[in-house]
Design a protein around this motif. Sequence first.
Motif, PDB file in Angstrom:
ATOM      1  N   MET C   1     -45.861  44.220  29.380  1.00  0.00           N
ATOM      2  CA  MET C   1     -45.276  42.954  29.831  1.00  0.00           C
ATOM      3  C   MET C   1     -43.949  42.710  29.126  1.00  0.00           C
ATOM      4  SD  MET C   1     -45.578  40.182  31.621  1.00  0.00           S
ATOM      5  CE  MET C   1     -44.325  38.935  31.636  1.00  0.00           C
ATOM      6  N   LEU C   2     -44.001  42.758  27.785  1.00  0.00           N
ATOM      7  CA  LEU C   2     -42.801  42.494  27.009  1.00  0.00           C
ATOM      8  C   LEU C   2     -41.745  43.575  27.223  1.00  0.00           C
ATOM      9  CD1 LEU C   2     -42.306  40.076  25.210  1.00  0.00           C
ATOM     10  CD2 LEU C   2     -42.653  41.549  23.238  1.00  0.00           C
ATOM     11  N   GLU C   3     -42.218  44.835  27.335  1.00  0.00           N
ATOM     12  CA  GLU C   3     -41.264  45.924  27.562  1.00  0.00           C
ATOM     13  C   GLU C   3     -40.566  45.772  28.894  1.00  0.00           C
ATOM     14  OE1 GLU C   3     -44.489  48.498  26.959  1.00  0.00           O
ATOM     15  OE2 GLU C   3     -44.560  47.361  25.094  1.00  0.00           O
ATOM     16  N   ASN C   4     -41.343  45.342  29.893  1.00  0.00           N
ATOM     17  CA  ASN C   4     -40.757  45.102  31.213  1.00  0.00           C
ATOM     18  C   ASN C   4     -39.625  44.094  31.122  1.00  0.00           C
ATOM     19  OD1 ASN C   4     -42.223  46.881  32.653  1.00  0.00           O
ATOM     20  ND2 ASN C   4     -43.856  45.419  33.204  1.00  0.00           N
ATOM     21  N   LEU C   5     -39.863  43.067  30.301  1.00  0.00           N
ATOM     22  CA  LEU C   5     -38.882  42.008  30.167  1.00  0.00           C
ATOM     23  C   LEU C   5     -37.558  42.562  29.649  1.00  0.00           C
ATOM     24  CD1 LEU C   5     -38.736  38.948  30.510  1.00  0.00           C
ATOM     25  CD2 LEU C   5     -39.221  38.738  28.084  1.00  0.00           C
ATOM     26  N   PHE C   6     -37.661  43.517  28.686  1.00  0.00           N
ATOM     27  CA  PHE C   6     -36.423  44.022  28.095  1.00  0.00           C
ATOM     28  C   PHE C   6     -35.668  44.946  29.029  1.00  0.00           C
ATOM     29  CE2 PHE C   6     -38.137  42.478  24.095  1.00  0.00           C
ATOM     30  CZ  PHE C   6     -36.987  41.915  23.566  1.00  0.00           C
ATOM     31  N   ILE C   7     -36.385  45.554  29.969  1.00  0.00           N
ATOM     32  CA  ILE C   7     -35.692  46.436  30.916  1.00  0.00           C
ATOM     33  C   ILE C   7     -35.103  45.624  32.063  1.00  0.00           C
ATOM     34  CG2 ILE C   7     -35.993  48.436  32.429  1.00  0.00           C
ATOM     35  CD1 ILE C   7     -38.337  49.209  30.552  1.00  0.00           C
ATOM     36  N   ASP C   8     -35.702  44.451  32.333  1.00  0.00           N
ATOM     37  CA  ASP C   8     -35.267  43.598  33.435  1.00  0.00           C
ATOM     38  C   ASP C   8     -33.768  43.311  33.324  1.00  0.00           C
ATOM     39  OD1 ASP C   8     -35.264  41.875  35.547  1.00  0.00           O
ATOM     40  OD2 ASP C   8     -35.665  40.140  34.269  1.00  0.00           O
ATOM     41  N   PRO C   9     -32.967  43.673  34.353  1.00  0.00           N
ATOM     42  CA  PRO C   9     -31.503  43.520  34.239  1.00  0.00           C
ATOM     43  C   PRO C   9     -31.073  42.067  34.028  1.00  0.00           C
ATOM     44  CG  PRO C   9     -32.165  44.187  36.460  1.00  0.00           C
ATOM     45  CD  PRO C   9     -33.367  44.315  35.585  1.00  0.00           C
ATOM     46  N   THR C  10     -31.775  41.128  34.685  1.00  0.00           N
ATOM     47  CA  THR C  10     -31.387  39.732  34.509  1.00  0.00           C
ATOM     48  C   THR C  10     -31.513  39.323  33.047  1.00  0.00           C
ATOM     49  OG1 THR C  10     -32.384  39.376  36.658  1.00  0.00           O
ATOM     50  CG2 THR C  10     -31.718  37.423  35.440  1.00  0.00           C
ATOM     51  N   PHE C  11     -32.667  39.734  32.456  1.00  0.00           N
ATOM     52  CA  PHE C  11     -32.885  39.359  31.064  1.00  0.00           C
ATOM     53  C   PHE C  11     -31.839  40.003  30.157  1.00  0.00           C
ATOM     54  CE2 PHE C  11     -34.851  40.009  26.918  1.00  0.00           C
ATOM     55  CZ  PHE C  11     -35.141  38.693  26.604  1.00  0.00           C
ATOM     56  N   GLN C  12     -31.553  41.272  30.423  1.00  0.00           N
ATOM     57  CA  GLN C  12     -30.533  41.955  29.622  1.00  0.00           C
ATOM     58  C   GLN C  12     -29.193  41.260  29.735  1.00  0.00           C
ATOM     59  OE1 GLN C  12     -30.207  46.051  30.574  1.00  0.00           O
ATOM     60  NE2 GLN C  12     -31.706  46.662  29.033  1.00  0.00           N
ATOM     61  N   PHE C  13     -28.879  40.886  30.967  1.00  0.00           N
ATOM     62  CA  PHE C  13     -27.606  40.203  31.201  1.00  0.00           C
ATOM     63  C   PHE C  13     -27.529  38.927  30.375  1.00  0.00           C
ATOM     64  CE2 PHE C  13     -25.516  36.858  33.732  1.00  0.00           C
ATOM     65  CZ  PHE C  13     -24.227  37.334  33.685  1.00  0.00           C
ATOM     66  N   VAL C  14     -28.606  38.131  30.447  1.00  0.00           N
ATOM     67  CA  VAL C  14     -28.622  36.872  29.708  1.00  0.00           C
ATOM     68  C   VAL C  14     -28.506  37.137  28.219  1.00  0.00           C
ATOM     69  CG1 VAL C  14     -30.049  34.889  29.094  1.00  0.00           C
ATOM     70  CG2 VAL C  14     -29.906  35.620  31.466  1.00  0.00           C
ATOM     71  N   LEU C  15     -29.257  38.150  27.752  1.00  0.00           N
ATOM     72  CA  LEU C  15     -29.272  38.450  26.323  1.00  0.00           C
ATOM     73  C   LEU C  15     -27.887  38.853  25.836  1.00  0.00           C
ATOM     74  CD1 LEU C  15     -31.479  38.720  24.063  1.00  0.00           C
ATOM     75  CD2 LEU C  15     -31.276  41.176  24.429  1.00  0.00           C
ATOM     76  N   PHE C  16     -27.263  39.816  26.555  1.00  0.00           N
ATOM     77  CA  PHE C  16     -25.956  40.290  26.102  1.00  0.00           C
ATOM     78  C   PHE C  16     -24.907  39.190  26.223  1.00  0.00           C
ATOM     79  CE2 PHE C  16     -27.648  44.664  26.722  1.00  0.00           C
ATOM     80  CZ  PHE C  16     -27.387  45.094  25.435  1.00  0.00           C
ATOM     81  N   SER C  17     -25.005  38.390  27.292  1.00  0.00           N
ATOM     82  CA  SER C  17     -24.038  37.309  27.435  1.00  0.00           C
ATOM     83  C   SER C  17     -24.155  36.336  26.276  1.00  0.00           C
ATOM     84  CB  SER C  17     -24.259  36.564  28.749  1.00  0.00           C
ATOM     85  OG  SER C  17     -24.008  37.422  29.814  1.00  0.00           O
ATOM     86  N   ALA C  18     -25.403  35.990  25.936  1.00  0.00           N
ATOM     87  CA  ALA C  18     -25.606  35.049  24.835  1.00  0.00           C
ATOM     88  C   ALA C  18     -25.033  35.621  23.548  1.00  0.00           C
ATOM     89  CB  ALA C  18     -27.094  34.751  24.664  1.00  0.00           C
TER      90      ALA C  18
END
Lengths: 170, 101, 360, 192
Positions: C1-18
């Motif tokens: 579940m958590l690993e999926n979250l980190f691969i999810d492009p939207t989440f990555q986008f938000v993370l890197f933008s932040a």
Amino acid sequence: MPQLTDLLFYAFAGLTLLFGFLCVANPLSRNPVTSAMFLVLTIISMAGLFVLLHAFFLAAVQILVYAGAVMVLFLFVIMLLDLKEEERRKLNAIAVGLGSVAVLGLAGVLLRALIQAKPVIAAGTQPVEGSTKELGRILFQSYLLPFEILSILLLVAMVGVILLSKKELK
Amino acid sequence: MQPGLPHYLAVSALLFSLGLLGVIARRSLLVMYMSLELMLNAANLALVAFSRFNQNLNGQVMVFFIITVAAAEVAVGLALIVALFRKRQTSHVEDLASLKL
Amino acid sequence: MLENLFIDPTFQFVLFSAAKIAVVFGVVMTFVAYAVLVERKVSAFIQDRVGPNRTAPPLALKIPVLGRFLQRCGIFQPMADGLKFILKEDFTPAYVRTIYFWIAPAISVIPAFLTLAVIPFGSTLGKQQMVIADLNVGILYTFGIVSLGVYGIVLAGWASNSKYPFLGGIRSSAQMISYEIAMGMSVVSLFLIVGDLNLSKLIQWQADNGWLVLYQPVAFVIFLVSAFAETNRLPFDLPESETELVGGYHTEYSSMKFALFFLGEYANMIASSAMMVTLFFGGWSLPFLGKPADSLLGGLVHIGIFIAKMIVLMVVFIWVRWMLPRFRYDQLMDLGWRRFIPIALLNIVLTALGVALFNR
Amino acid sequence: MTKVVDRSPLNFYERTYLPALVEGFKVTARHFVRSVKGENTATDLGDGYYPEVPWRVEGGYRGAPYLVRDQEGATKCVSCQLCEFICPPKAIKITPPGPEAGPADRPNAEKMPREFEINMLRCIFCGLCQEVCPEEAIFLQQHYSLSGLSREEMIYNKEKLLKLGGVHAGIQKWKHKLEEAKEQESFPVNVG
């Protein structure tokens, strides 16, 4: 699960309507400056809606022209005229009441028409992208004559404003 | 529900009604003028939505024209209001009822 | 579940933008603090003084030679300044329009930071593009946000409910609207040449074809002078001119609210320097370093180049302040409306002709 | 009649502001470089900087007003209250002794002030009190850095003012008056 853009639509639409309402009928303040500031906020949240409609160029122009120039002009004039007396005036109750009825009627009719309308656009087709290049091409090819007329309109407006703002009207 | 054309048009219609309410209820020339701007903006929103869901850019070009005309209109209108204020010392519509200056 | 979250492009986008937002914000804040220090030091040296050279925490003085040297340089002064702003009495005069008086400083800071969102401050680092938001209409966005900056000043002037701030606010609104036009027109010619409103593509074009300041020196001069007017810096600091308007729009402000105006002014300065680097001086590129970096080191070098260019322009900003006297208001308006706008228009026409002739 | 001096008209190159810019840059750059190299007054202050080495005040400086004693160490002020009247910001407040007070502690004076206060927060250092004083008892001295942590602290009372003022031996009005009076006693006056 709803898409992020869908949520953003509801957020921006809600904000637009809320700020619009506070602009025209703020229960706390009748100060024109407050109205102007809420109109600025309305315009900015509308720019958000434009972005959701992929009209990036128009969103930027909306902020640049409306919020950046037109509303500053409004603010400038409000401050220059010093409208302290306006805040103390009472609203005409009959006018407000009848006006509200008329406006509610209009809104009702419009919304009813919307609900009953049959969608003409097929749901599956790809929505159009509003790229700046494409927009410019249409503007300078199909709409060249209106564009030129518009420039003359701007010139006329400029001359008119200079004439109006002279001290002595002869 | 995914927002489509009707949603945008509903927002536009409500915004237009709000603008109309402002023109009817408020008595200060400047605020009425701002309400007019609000109505123009409602029209803009409808046009952009039409353009997006109708697969052509003509609506956006129209909005471009409206914004330009609105800017010119505001400049002239505000100049008129300032000139009127200079003559009458008020910008309240109920005080501006006579036809002669 | 958590690993999926980190691969999810939207989440990555938000993370890197932040992450990018946080880093840019921190760097800009540091820059603001030390720009103030540089300003004070440079002004002191130009005027035969010494500038801040006393502040130092006791611990730093324990370091043998370096501690004294840093103290003489004033390295610790910004911290003392910041602390002073926070600890000072926050005074709200009785006759102000309270709500606007309180929000005006915030409004004047926010646009300055928002402009930085579209500026590409480096090529790539890892796989990430070094820009917070790579908009297609980057430059229009910048102008839109910059034009919002005037509200903070106008509202501050009006809300203070006192004569000098009001005059400052009125002056500033007229000045900023006027120079925005010249500024906007000066960059049109750039985009005629490049053919895109995206700032990253603009920089790539400059990396391939040479800096735009060589193609458009007139546009650069107009942009530079307009940037001075937009940031309310000398020689165009009429909204706050001390000698005639006491302090202009921030006369009535004290403590952290005043500090926010100060912050806004310097952040604006940084934003316009960054903008000029992007538009005219090739952003992160150097004549021999034109390719987007593929290694981590290359990416860092590109960021370093960008910041170095920006610092040079900021020193220009600071230097001009101690070099030129203030303009008169009619001279300011004359320069904006009767010199710059016609010149910019002519420049657009000539550029368009040039592009039409040579760029077939 | 005012004389109007015509300025020579600027040529085109001068009207572009460019020569002025270049000149301004040259001047500021010269000062900057000299300061960095340490050849300017900026770094050539000899002993050190202000808080450690106090600023040297020139003779005519108008600093804080203090009361002075005469050469015998007696209070010169006779509470005539002229300074209190003349003081533009009303910073001086004198409490005269009243009828029941004892005699003054020096000849040629009937009463000394019971209390003499100067509010240094109000004082504008104009020097009118010194100008008006018939007894030459109050002088603006060269004390320039007045500071305190509270308002009360900044109201200087008689003891403090006398202590800060010290003995003013240079101007001794009553000494000369006494000599003159003695000369008057040995009439006829010795003209030679």
